[in-house]
Design an enzyme around this catalytic site. Structure first.
Site, PDB file in Angstrom:
ATOM      1  N   VAL A  60       0.821  -1.223   0.000  1.00 48.56           N
ATOM      2  CA  VAL A  60       0.000   0.000   0.000  1.00 48.56           C
ATOM      3  C   VAL A  60       0.855   1.273   0.000  1.00 48.56           C
ATOM      4  O   VAL A  60       0.342   2.359  -0.247  1.00 48.56           O
ATOM      5  CB  VAL A  60      -1.008   0.042   1.178  1.00 48.56           C
ATOM      6  CG1 VAL A  60      -2.004  -1.106   1.095  1.00 48.56           C
ATOM      7  CG2 VAL A  60      -0.306   0.088   2.526  1.00 48.56           C
ATOM      8  N   ASN A  86      -7.115  -1.745   6.344  1.00 46.86           N
ATOM      9  CA  ASN A  86      -6.577  -2.495   7.478  1.00 46.86           C
ATOM     10  C   ASN A  86      -5.055  -2.460   7.535  1.00 46.86           C
ATOM     11  O   ASN A  86      -4.474  -2.634   8.613  1.00 46.86           O
ATOM     12  CB  ASN A  86      -7.080  -3.950   7.363  1.00 46.86           C
ATOM     13  CG  ASN A  86      -6.362  -4.875   8.310  1.00 46.86           C
ATOM     14  OD1 ASN A  86      -6.515  -4.774   9.522  1.00 46.86           O
ATOM     15  ND2 ASN A  86      -5.550  -5.774   7.763  1.00 46.86           N
ATOM     16  N   SER A 139      -5.996   2.238  16.312  1.00 46.39           N
ATOM     17  CA  SER A 139      -5.422   1.402  17.370  1.00 46.39           C
ATOM     18  C   SER A 139      -5.662   2.070  18.716  1.00 46.39           C
ATOM     19  O   SER A 139      -5.929   3.276  18.797  1.00 46.39           O
ATOM     20  CB  SER A 139      -3.916   1.274  17.141  1.00 46.39           C
ATOM     21  OG  SER A 139      -3.263   0.744  18.267  1.00 46.39           O
ATOM     22  N   TYR A 152       4.249   4.728  15.227  1.00 45.18           N
ATOM     23  CA  TYR A 152       2.983   3.982  15.211  1.00 45.18           C
ATOM     24  C   TYR A 152       1.862   4.835  15.818  1.00 45.18           C
ATOM     25  O   TYR A 152       0.805   5.018  15.210  1.00 45.18           O
ATOM     26  CB  TYR A 152       3.154   2.672  15.996  1.00 45.18           C
ATOM     27  CG  TYR A 152       1.955   1.755  15.907  1.00 45.18           C
ATOM     28  CD1 TYR A 152       1.656   1.094  14.716  1.00 45.18           C
ATOM     29  CD2 TYR A 152       1.131   1.534  17.004  1.00 45.18           C
ATOM     30  CE1 TYR A 152       0.552   0.250  14.626  1.00 45.18           C
ATOM     31  CE2 TYR A 152       0.033   0.695  16.923  1.00 45.18           C
ATOM     32  CZ  TYR A 152      -0.250   0.049  15.725  1.00 45.18           C
ATOM     33  OH  TYR A 152      -1.336  -0.785  15.649  1.00 45.18           O
ATOM     34  N   ALA A 153       2.103   5.370  17.020  1.00 40.03           N
ATOM     35  CA  ALA A 153       1.058   6.161  17.679  1.00 40.03           C
ATOM     36  C   ALA A 153       0.705   7.394  16.853  1.00 40.03           C
ATOM     37  O   ALA A 153      -0.474   7.742  16.709  1.00 40.03           O
ATOM     38  CB  ALA A 153       1.518   6.576  19.076  1.00 40.03           C
ATOM     39  N   LYS A 156      -1.489   6.356  13.992  1.00 44.91           N
ATOM     40  CA  LYS A 156      -2.820   5.883  14.394  1.00 44.91           C
ATOM     41  C   LYS A 156      -3.690   7.047  14.886  1.00 44.91           C
ATOM     42  O   LYS A 156      -4.907   7.028  14.711  1.00 44.91           O
ATOM     43  CB  LYS A 156      -2.706   4.772  15.433  1.00 44.91           C
ATOM     44  CG  LYS A 156      -2.055   3.490  14.878  1.00 44.91           C
ATOM     45  CD  LYS A 156      -2.835   2.917  13.695  1.00 44.91           C
ATOM     46  CE  LYS A 156      -2.262   1.616  13.164  1.00 44.91           C
ATOM     47  NZ  LYS A 156      -3.059   1.042  12.067  1.00 44.91           N
TER      48      LYS A 156
HETATM   49  N1  LIG Z   1      -2.532  -6.925  16.246  1.00 42.82           N
HETATM   50  C1  LIG Z   1      -2.809  -5.970  17.121  1.00 42.82           C
HETATM   51  O1  LIG Z   1      -2.679  -6.176  18.353  1.00 42.82           O
HETATM   52  C2  LIG Z   1      -3.329  -4.648  16.664  1.00 42.82           C
HETATM   53  C3  LIG Z   1      -3.758  -3.725  17.611  1.00 42.82           C
HETATM   54  C4  LIG Z   1      -4.233  -2.486  17.184  1.00 42.82           C
HETATM   55  C5  LIG Z   1      -4.293  -2.186  15.843  1.00 42.82           C
HETATM   56  N2  LIG Z   1      -3.860  -3.095  14.936  1.00 42.82           N
HETATM   57  C6  LIG Z   1      -3.928  -2.705  13.523  1.00 42.82           C
HETATM   58  O2  LIG Z   1      -4.670  -3.669  12.787  1.00 42.82           O
HETATM   59  C7  LIG Z   1      -4.149  -3.775  11.455  1.00 42.82           C
HETATM   60  C8  LIG Z   1      -3.794  -5.215  11.159  1.00 42.82           C
HETATM   61  O3  LIG Z   1      -2.863  -5.650  12.120  1.00 42.82           O
HETATM   62  P1  LIG Z   1      -2.336  -7.162  12.221  1.00 42.82           P
HETATM   63  O4  LIG Z   1      -1.815  -7.323  13.583  1.00 42.82           O
HETATM   64  O5  LIG Z   1      -3.353  -8.091  11.690  1.00 42.82           O
HETATM   65  O6  LIG Z   1      -1.112  -7.070  11.187  1.00 42.82           O
HETATM   66  P2  LIG Z   1      -0.024  -8.187  10.791  1.00 42.82           P
HETATM   67  O7  LIG Z   1       1.313  -7.673  11.163  1.00 42.82           O
HETATM   68  O8  LIG Z   1      -0.459  -9.527  11.290  1.00 42.82           O
HETATM   69  O9  LIG Z   1      -0.092  -8.129   9.198  1.00 42.82           O
HETATM   70  C9  LIG Z   1      -1.260  -8.424   8.496  1.00 42.82           C
HETATM   71  C10 LIG Z   1      -0.947  -8.430   7.017  1.00 42.82           C
HETATM   72  O10 LIG Z   1      -0.412  -7.178   6.579  1.00 42.82           O
HETATM   73  C11 LIG Z   1       0.372  -7.434   5.439  1.00 42.82           C
HETATM   74  N3  LIG Z   1       1.172  -6.249   5.119  1.00 42.82           N
HETATM   75  C12 LIG Z   1       2.245  -5.765   5.803  1.00 42.82           C
HETATM   76  N4  LIG Z   1       2.707  -4.657   5.212  1.00 42.82           N
HETATM   77  C13 LIG Z   1       1.917  -4.415   4.126  1.00 42.82           C
HETATM   78  C14 LIG Z   1       1.908  -3.423   3.109  1.00 42.82           C
HETATM   79  N5  LIG Z   1       2.833  -2.445   3.086  1.00 42.82           N
HETATM   80  N6  LIG Z   1       0.953  -3.477   2.151  1.00 42.82           N
HETATM   81  C15 LIG Z   1       0.040  -4.481   2.147  1.00 42.82           C
HETATM   82  N7  LIG Z   1       0.007  -5.460   3.079  1.00 42.82           N
HETATM   83  C16 LIG Z   1       0.934  -5.424   4.057  1.00 42.82           C
HETATM   84  C17 LIG Z   1       1.152  -8.647   5.887  1.00 42.82           C
HETATM   85  O11 LIG Z   1       1.736  -9.334   4.775  1.00 42.82           O
HETATM   86  C18 LIG Z   1       0.100  -9.466   6.605  1.00 42.82           C
HETATM   87  O12 LIG Z   1      -0.513 -10.419   5.748  1.00 42.82           O
HETATM   88  C19 LIG Z   1      -2.951  -2.820  11.400  1.00 42.82           C
HETATM   89  O13 LIG Z   1      -3.351  -1.577  10.878  1.00 42.82           O
HETATM   90  C20 LIG Z   1      -2.568  -2.665  12.856  1.00 42.82           C
HETATM   91  O14 LIG Z   1      -1.885  -1.475  13.128  1.00 42.82           O
HETATM   92  C21 LIG Z   1      -3.373  -4.318  15.304  1.00 42.82           C
END
Ligand SMILES: NC(=O)c1ccc[n+]([C@@H]2O[C@H](COP(=O)([O-])OP(=O)(O)OC[C@H]3O[C@@H](n4cnc5c(N)ncnc54)[C@H](O)[C@@H]3O)[C@@H](O)[C@H]2O)c1
Length: 257
Positions: A60, A86, A139, A152-153, A156
């Site tokens: 992205v 996402n 987040s 990150y913060a 978000k």
């Molecule tokens: N996991 C948590 O605890 C948590 C908490 C708050 C917010 N989030 C947010 O939720 C969203 C998903 O988090 P997650 O933990 O499932 O992520 P993750 O790290 O498990 O990654 C999910 C997917 O993102 C893909 N990805 C990574 N960089 C990419 C890019 N540049 N373009 C396209 N795809 C890409 C990866 O290949 C992977 O399949 C994120 O925005 C994250 O900030 C996650």
């Protein structure tokens, strides 16, 4: 769309983690789903699990790739009703004083500018929908300060401004825009976060885990399916009067660390 059973959904970073749960929740509900992800192997695996899902390999942060990907999504589904922004990366664990400026920029490129690029490319398609909506993944770090995770913060929190602004811009086109603020979601990424914290704090992983749970009213980490259920609801007609909102799914967490 059509509020019948053929919503057309685009999920970024849909091959793994929370995104994959979102993809599977919509697919199980009978929607058409297009997932993009940077990881081609993970997309192959997703299609093997659910052959009706169409996919594009896309970083992205790559504007040209985003243009192609959104066109592929709209072409393969015959339009677009719901965009789930996402994709987001965690970035480094370091104080602002010690932050590598290139690492800072890399997080902004994916989390903020990537979300902007996908959304901008999707807007013309969403305007054609009878009930367009956008969900933005912020987040817990988008409502509290988060020591040692400044890029990150910052991104978000930035996504909250983006969500609220978009909601005002797109409401007149019948497009709703909401942000979800997940807390600590069970999975590999959470373990990495604890490892990062432990490397800075000198505490053990188990200590980091119990500190995180002490911070929540609900004493378990969030299931990705909990996030997916909210996304499906926000995209549905049941949420037709909800826009510009920020909804935490975090067990009532009291801080981001
Ligand atoms: N996991 C948590 O605890 C948590 C908490 C708050 C917010 N989030 C947010 O939720 C969203 C998903 O988090 P997650 O933990 O499932 O992520 P993750 O790290 O498990 O990654 C999910 C997917 O993102 C893909 N990805 C990574 N960089 C990419 C890019 N540049 N373009 C396209 N795809 C890409 C990866 O290949 C992977 O399949 C994120 O925005 C994250 O900030 C996650």
């Amino acid at each position: 769309m059509t509020t019948t059973n053929v919503q057309r959904i685009l999920v970024t970073a849909g091959a793994g983690g929370i995104g994959r749960s979102i993809v599977m929740a919509f697919a199980s509900a009978g929607a058409r789903v297009h997932a993009c992800d940077i990881d081609a192997n993970a997309l192959n695996d997703l299609r093997a699990q659910a052959p009706s899902i169409t996919t594009s390999v896309c970083d992205v942060a790559d504007r040209a790739a985003v243009q192609r990907m959104v066109k592929e999504a709209a072409d393969s589904m015959g339009g677009l009703d719901v965009l789930v922004n996402n994709a987001g990366i965690a970035g480094p664990t370091a104080s602002v004083a010690d932050m590598d400026p290139d690492a800072w920029e890399a997080v902004l490129r994916v989390n903020l500018t990537g979300t902007f690029a996908v959304t901008q490319a999707a807007i013309p398609h969403l305007k054609q929908s009878a009930a367009g909506s956008i969900v933005v993944m912020s987040s817990l770090a988008g409502r509290f300060g988060y020591p040692n995770r400044s890029p990150y913060a910052t991104t978000k929190w930035g996504l909250i401004g983006f969500t609220k602004t978009l909601s005002r811009e797109l409401g007149e086109f019948g497009i709703r825009v909401n942000a979800i603020l997940p807390g600590a979601v069970d999975g590999a990424r959470l373990r990495q976060v604890f490892e990062g914290r432990a490397s800075v704090s000198g505490r053990s992983l188990a200590e980091e885990e119990s500190a995180a749970l002490a911070n929540q009213s609900i004493k378990r980490f969030v299931d990705p399916a909990d996030i997916a259920a909210l996304v499906v609801f926000l995209a549905s007609g049941a949420a037709r009067s909800i826009s510009g909102q920020m909804i935490p799914v975090d067990g009532d967490s009291q801080s981001a660390s």
